[in-house]
Scaffold this active site. Structure first.
Site, PDB file in Angstrom:
ATOM      1  N   THR A 103       0.811  -1.210   0.000  1.00  0.00           N
ATOM      2  CA  THR A 103       0.000   0.000   0.000  1.00  0.00           C
ATOM      3  C   THR A 103       0.849   1.266   0.000  1.00  0.00           C
ATOM      4  O   THR A 103       2.032   1.238   0.288  1.00  0.00           O
ATOM      5  CB  THR A 103      -0.940   0.026   1.221  1.00  0.00           C
ATOM      6  OG1 THR A 103      -1.655  -1.184   1.242  1.00  0.00           O
ATOM      7  CG2 THR A 103      -1.919   1.149   1.212  1.00  0.00           C
TER       8      THR A 103
ATOM      9  N   THR B 131      -4.111   1.130  -2.597  1.00  0.00           N
ATOM     10  CA  THR B 131      -3.445  -0.169  -2.460  1.00  0.00           C
ATOM     11  C   THR B 131      -3.827  -1.123  -3.580  1.00  0.00           C
ATOM     12  O   THR B 131      -4.852  -0.912  -4.258  1.00  0.00           O
ATOM     13  CB  THR B 131      -3.861  -0.798  -1.103  1.00  0.00           C
ATOM     14  OG1 THR B 131      -3.108  -1.989  -0.884  1.00  0.00           O
ATOM     15  CG2 THR B 131      -5.339  -1.144  -1.065  1.00  0.00           C
TER      16      THR B 131
ATOM     17  N   GLU C  59      -3.298  -4.258  -2.247  1.00  0.00           N
ATOM     18  CA  GLU C  59      -3.161  -5.208  -1.130  1.00  0.00           C
ATOM     19  C   GLU C  59      -1.715  -5.701  -0.995  1.00  0.00           C
ATOM     20  O   GLU C  59      -0.877  -4.974  -0.547  1.00  0.00           O
ATOM     21  CB  GLU C  59      -4.185  -6.331  -1.233  1.00  0.00           C
ATOM     22  CG  GLU C  59      -3.985  -7.549  -0.379  1.00  0.00           C
ATOM     23  CD  GLU C  59      -3.671  -7.330   1.109  1.00  0.00           C
ATOM     24  OE1 GLU C  59      -3.921  -6.249   1.664  1.00  0.00           O
ATOM     25  OE2 GLU C  59      -3.164  -8.277   1.728  1.00  0.00           O
TER      26      GLU C  59
ATOM     27  N   GLU D  67      -7.090  -8.010  -3.140  1.00  0.00           N
ATOM     28  CA  GLU D  67      -7.680  -7.391  -1.948  1.00  0.00           C
ATOM     29  C   GLU D  67      -8.635  -8.305  -1.198  1.00  0.00           C
ATOM     30  O   GLU D  67      -8.863  -8.148   0.004  1.00  0.00           O
ATOM     31  CB  GLU D  67      -8.426  -6.114  -2.340  1.00  0.00           C
ATOM     32  CG  GLU D  67      -8.541  -5.099  -1.237  1.00  0.00           C
ATOM     33  CD  GLU D  67      -7.185  -4.518  -0.869  1.00  0.00           C
ATOM     34  OE1 GLU D  67      -6.815  -4.652   0.304  1.00  0.00           O
ATOM     35  OE2 GLU D  67      -6.500  -3.967  -1.748  1.00  0.00           O
TER      36      GLU D  67
ATOM     37  N   ASP E  50      -8.351  -9.800   2.207  1.00  0.00           N
ATOM     38  CA  ASP E  50      -8.676  -9.071   3.450  1.00  0.00           C
ATOM     39  C   ASP E  50      -9.970  -9.574   4.093  1.00  0.00           C
ATOM     40  O   ASP E  50     -10.278  -9.212   5.229  1.00  0.00           O
ATOM     41  CB  ASP E  50      -8.787  -7.565   3.194  1.00  0.00           C
ATOM     42  CG  ASP E  50      -7.435  -6.864   3.256  1.00  0.00           C
ATOM     43  OD1 ASP E  50      -6.421  -7.550   3.476  1.00  0.00           O
ATOM     44  OD2 ASP E  50      -7.386  -5.636   3.081  1.00  0.00           O
TER      45      ASP E  50
ATOM     46  N   SER F 189     -11.116  -3.115   5.650  1.00  0.00           N
ATOM     47  CA  SER F 189      -9.790  -2.536   5.468  1.00  0.00           C
ATOM     48  C   SER F 189      -9.289  -1.956   6.779  1.00  0.00           C
ATOM     49  O   SER F 189     -10.058  -1.765   7.730  1.00  0.00           O
ATOM     50  CB  SER F 189      -9.871  -1.430   4.416  1.00  0.00           C
ATOM     51  OG  SER F 189      -8.681  -0.681   4.380  1.00  0.00           O
ATOM     52  N   SER F 190      -7.998  -1.671   6.804  1.00  0.00           N
ATOM     53  CA  SER F 190      -7.410  -0.949   7.941  1.00  0.00           C
ATOM     54  C   SER F 190      -6.951   0.443   7.536  1.00  0.00           C
ATOM     55  O   SER F 190      -6.368   1.161   8.359  1.00  0.00           O
ATOM     56  CB  SER F 190      -6.192  -1.712   8.467  1.00  0.00           C
ATOM     57  OG  SER F 190      -6.583  -2.954   8.945  1.00  0.00           O
TER      58      SER F 190
ATOM     59  N   GLY G 220       0.557  -0.348   5.530  1.00  0.00           N
ATOM     60  CA  GLY G 220       1.022  -1.295   6.553  1.00  0.00           C
ATOM     61  C   GLY G 220      -0.027  -2.275   7.043  1.00  0.00           C
ATOM     62  O   GLY G 220       0.067  -2.719   8.199  1.00  0.00           O
ATOM     63  N   GLY G 221      -1.038  -2.617   6.218  1.00  0.00           N
ATOM     64  CA  GLY G 221      -2.041  -3.579   6.678  1.00  0.00           C
ATOM     65  C   GLY G 221      -2.653  -3.095   7.982  1.00  0.00           C
ATOM     66  O   GLY G 221      -2.894  -1.900   8.174  1.00  0.00           O
TER      67      GLY G 221
HETATM   68  N1  GLU Z   1      -5.327  -4.402   2.389  1.00  0.00           N
HETATM   69  C1  GLU Z   1      -4.957  -3.547   3.460  1.00  0.00           C
HETATM   70  C2  GLU Z   1      -6.127  -2.759   3.965  1.00  0.00           C
HETATM   71  O1  GLU Z   1      -7.031  -2.500   3.242  1.00  0.00           O
HETATM   72  C3  GLU Z   1      -3.937  -2.609   3.045  1.00  0.00           C
HETATM   73  C4  GLU Z   1      -2.755  -3.347   2.620  1.00  0.00           C
HETATM   74  C5  GLU Z   1      -1.557  -2.856   3.229  1.00  0.00           C
HETATM   75  O2  GLU Z   1      -1.453  -1.767   3.722  1.00  0.00           O
HETATM   76  O3  GLU Z   1      -0.626  -3.589   3.182  1.00  0.00           O
HETATM   77  O4  GLU Z   1      -6.152  -2.392   5.082  1.00  0.00           O
END
Ligand code: GLU
Length: 608
Positions: free
Chosen positions: A417, A435, A437, A456, A459, A480-481, A501-502
């Protein structure tokens, strides 16, 4: 300033200063028209931008200088990131766009999240051949089954139409130029290519684009992507129907449903469900931002389908129950670790796509609920993790009986991302996280079009559970985060920030806010400071510098800190944030990472 033990603050500042001086210097040989210099901080007026990439920041700056506004510049930067950061973001992905309108004083959002195909069954992650769940890696990660309907082109279109002043053609011009004349490959690009080498080789189109001479492009070489330039040019000319309908749509559907693998590859690549009607019917969503007040600041974030706004907001509300006057940084950080865990417990139990599940958002963001959750924080002792979720259906703001312990949410979110922050001379602000993902998305380049499709849908929770708000459902957006955040003070922008950063995105944004507001760091220090990511796990992934600085005190309180790079956070560094702080007299301080992910690029229109 809420606490003043001079010694400890000096120690914090010294630590942060030591991180600041290790910033990568700008290479002296950068040609003027191919910017490569990394500039972690820029101070000035007239507009500002911060991204992870010098080309993208230069694109935004050019738009701002020519009189474009923050939304125009954000789209220009995002499209350029699609060229220079193709493994993190691009046409084949999605994201969340938050806009502060200086004229109305209003914060609005665009939810451009990728969406599950309408025909995606609940058991899509079960291998029909074996009746058993696919492995997360490699099957789900590199697959058609994890490709969601992309939302990024529609996000750009909506952002320009609703908030911007430029046409799509003008906004895409800088990106087309960079894709055509090429950009200089840096270590991060080469490293990310090498990390993906095996799966990139499994697809002829991906191999041809990203392993052009059978190897990842050398550092310092020039990487061009004429096919992406042509795809952008087509969208510039015909709008997003060039993406969501017609030949390109047909090709994307074909690639997802019948992944085009190289002869002889032994990589299993499960087929997906994307259809032309999914693409044709894709809609971004305009929805109200989340909002909490925190120690005199108004913090606006992204509502579900992202868990960013609700989790950052709930954690701030919990933190606000503690008066930090006279507290040491270690005590503040102890509260941060506990509040993060409590908010993550609620995230797991309650947050999903609100079009499919009932998300008690007003409760999660209420002070009364936070007061009840904060009862679980003992200033002298860390709670045993995982902690249990609260009861959002019955709460009275009073301390309930100590809860049973909770369960840890399986965390499969990756850490790719990208994020960008832009402000213009009129005072408009954009915070945008986008992103595909995984770093490298699904691994599948759309042949002849120069961009990767997302993965994605990984997730979604990988195991189907009817009580889980993030279970797979056809047409749903995976939780999502991403946490693009804009903070106002007395109705005016104070700080805009976000990170990749997920699931660590949430804690990076939260910790930067705590650093800035409670630990009284400058914004430059707040972004550089070492991070720890409390996500309700028994041990907390933390950067080594964080453990060195605070490990002893926090361990004595009962926290278990482990170096990031463990099972929960696969990289040793947490996040790659960008931010802009708004000072008196129109002063803008744009900051990017000095070190993480090779450092970023902060620029201002009129440097001080
Ligand atoms: N897929 C993650 C989200 O939507 C973002 C991916 C990432 O930041 O690595 O939160």
């Amino acid at each position: 300033m809420r606490f003043t033990p001079a010694l400890t603050i000096t120690a914090t500042s010294a630590l942060v200063a030591s991180l600041l001086v290790t910033a990568a210097p700008a290479p002296a040989d950068a040609p003027a028209d191919r910017p490569t210099g990394k500039t972690p901080t820029a101070v000035g007026t007239g507009g500002a931008v911060s991204t992870v990439d010098p080309e993208a920041s230069a694109a935004a700056l050019k738009v701002l200088k020519k009189g474009g506004n923050a939304a125009d510049a954000a789209v220009a930067a995002a499209a350029t990131l699609g060229v220079t950061e193709p493994y993190s973001a691009g046409l084949g992905g999605g994201g969340y766009f938050v806009f502060y309108d200086a004229e109305t004083g209003k914060v609005s959002t665009i939810d451009g999240r990728e969406t599950a195909p309408k025909k995606m069954p609940n058991d899509a992650f079960i291998d029909p051949a074996t009746g058993k769940p696919y492995n997360f890696t490699p099957e789900l990660v590199t697959s058609g089954v994890s490709v969601g309907t992309p939302g990024t082109p529609a996000t750009w279109e909506r952002a320009l139409k609703k908030f911007g002043t430029l046409s799509m053609a003008d906004a895409l011009k800088p990106a087309i130029k960079v894709a055509t004349r090429g950009f200089k490959v840096d270590e991060t690009f080469r490293e990310q290519t090498l990390d993906n080498e095996e799966r990139f080789r499994a697809f002829p189109a991906t191999k041809k684009l990203f392993l052009p001479k059978g190897d990842a492009p050398e550092v310092g070489s020039i990487f061009t992507n004429p096919e992406l330039a042509a795809t952008y040019a087509d969208i510039a000319e015909r709008g997003t129907k060039a993406f969501y309908r017609g030949d390109l749509a047909k090709l994307m559907v074909d690639v997802v449903r019948k992944p085009r693998t190289s002869k002889g590859t032994d990589l299993p690549v499960p087929k997906g469900y994307l259809s032309r009607s999914d693409l044709k019917d894709y809609q971004v969503l305009g929805q109200a931002p989340t909002k909490v007040s925190y120690r005199g600041y108004d913090v606006y974030g992204m509502a579900p389908s992202s868990s960013g706004g609700s989790t950052v907001g709930e954690a701030l509300n919990i933190l606000e129950r503690t008066d930090f006057t006279g507290k040491t940084p270690e005590q503040v950080l102890h509260t941060y670790l506990e509040a993060g865990a409590l908010a993550f417990a609620d995230r797991a139990k309650y947050v999903g796509d609100p079009r499919y599940v009932d998300v008690p958002l007003p409760t999660l963001l209420s002070d009364k609920y936070a007061a009840e959750r904060a009862c679980a924080i003992d200033p002298a002792k860390a709670a045993v993790k995982p902690v249990a979720a609260g009861d959002a259906a019955a709460y009275d703001g009073l301390c309930p009986a100590p809860p049973a312990s909770g369960t840890t949410d399986t965390d499969t979110e990756n850490i790719s991302t990208t994020n960008l922050t832009v402000a213009d001379k009129w005072g408009n602000v954009v915070e945008y996280t986008l992103t595909i993902e995984q770093t490298g998305g699904s691994g599948m380049v759309v042949p002849g079009h120069g961009f990767l499709l997302n993965n994605e849908l990984t997730d979604f929770s990988t195991v189907y559970d009817a009580a889980d708000p993030n279970r797979i459902q056809p047409g749903k957006r995976p939780r999502s985060s991403m946490s693009p955040t804009i903070v106002l003070k007395d109705g005016n922008p104070f700080l805009a920030l976000g990170s990749p950063g997920g699931s660590t995105i949430i804690t990076t944004v939260l910790q930067m806010l705590v650093n800035r507001i409670d630990l009284d760091m400058s914004v430059e220090q707040a972004i550089a400071a070492p991070r720890s990511s409390p996500r309700n796990t028994a041990s907390v992934s933390s950067e080594p510098e964080f453990i060195t600085a605070y490990g002893a005190a926090l361990t004595a309180l009962g926290h278990t800190l482990v170096p990031a790079g463990d099972a929960f956070t696969s990289a040793a560094q947490i996040g790659a944030a960008t931010a802009i702080e708004f000072g008196p007299g129109g002063q803008l301080t744009a900051v990017s990472e000095p070190v993480r992910r090779g450092g970023g690029s902060a620029r201002v229109v009129d440097p001080k």
